[in-house]
Write a protein that holds these residues in place. Sequence first.
Motif: not given
Length: 392
Positions: A31-33, A41-44, A50, A346, A351
């Motif tokens: 899962q990219s952050v 963090v940014w996620k999607q 975090n 989430e 996160l």
Amino acid sequence: MSIENSKADKFDFVDRALAERVEQQRFRSLQSVVPIDGVWVWKQGRKLLNFSANDYLGLSKHPVLIEAAQTYTHRYGTGATASRLVAGNYDIHHQLEEKLAAACGRESALLFSSGFQANMTILGALLNPQSCVFCDRLIHSSLIQGIRASGARFYRYAHSDLDQLERLLKKASSQSFDRLMIVTETVFSMDGDRSDVDALIRLANRYGAILYLDDAHAIGVLGKRGMGLAAFQPDVDLVVGTFGKAFGAFGAFVACSRKLRDYLINCCPGFIYTTALPPAVIGAIDAALDLIPNLDTERQHLTKQSQNLRDRLQAMGYSTLNSDTQIVPIVVGESARTLELSQALEAKDILAVAIRPPTVPEGSARIRLALSSQHQEEHLERLFEALEAYVH
């Protein structure tokens, strides 16, 4: 079986392994952050608070580390271009090792590419099939893999049960092993509790065992000048520390005697055949090493926040095991329920990643909260509000 069927079936074992993990709620995916600062963090497309990183002092975003990484890159380039024994042994590698040794109160230090690589290859170099190793049941996978690869006989004693460890040592000392070794962590990465380093030293000395401690989650945070629980302990034979956690960088090192350093340079394949750490990483580590001894205020804040977190979680009915560090587990038990809690958090912009077997023992799936000195009261309040919303 025809040749065509043989070709079609050659990866059946992959299909079976993945299907098994899906069925057991253990399937993992990346899962990219995108990091924003020490705690966000940014996620999607969503901004998440975090609680799952190991950036315990927030140094990965520190301007002094960034500037040092850039300076070293401009001077030395982007890569070391060779192994240390060929043409990759830059003056900055040697200077950093001397600085690390002094900071840890040891004779010498040696750099490695990562904590996992260090543990795998150092243990392989120190052990053989005639050796006997005693390790805490909850040690990191890298330590277990290194011991297994060596072919040594090994026994896992119950977590922190030093009475059982002594019984095993006593029995082995009368047998024909060519060396005995104790291997454990100082701070356990999934439980957040500590080893009794002084007691381990006494046992190692009593039975003539090599004492190997992984200090990865203590260095930067605990001990004298923040240099870990095994620092300034000359009777600890080898101490492995990492730079990807409190140091905010990447890589690892072992602190030991000059004799052991010479031995590893000559007999440790993971050192001999690996390209040296790149200059930017060396610069960041060097800058972090200058900062860490002076971050007592940040460490005190981290300790206070960690205790506050444990107190509040326990008041909510959650088990935090015997955690007494910046790593605070919320033990849920079942993998499916742990995933559910992680997803609920989430949804509230938190996160907090689920940790499931085999990383932790069966029936002890958990949310592993890792605090940073950058976490403030308002951040913990957001976490508590999200947990209370899940409970209700």
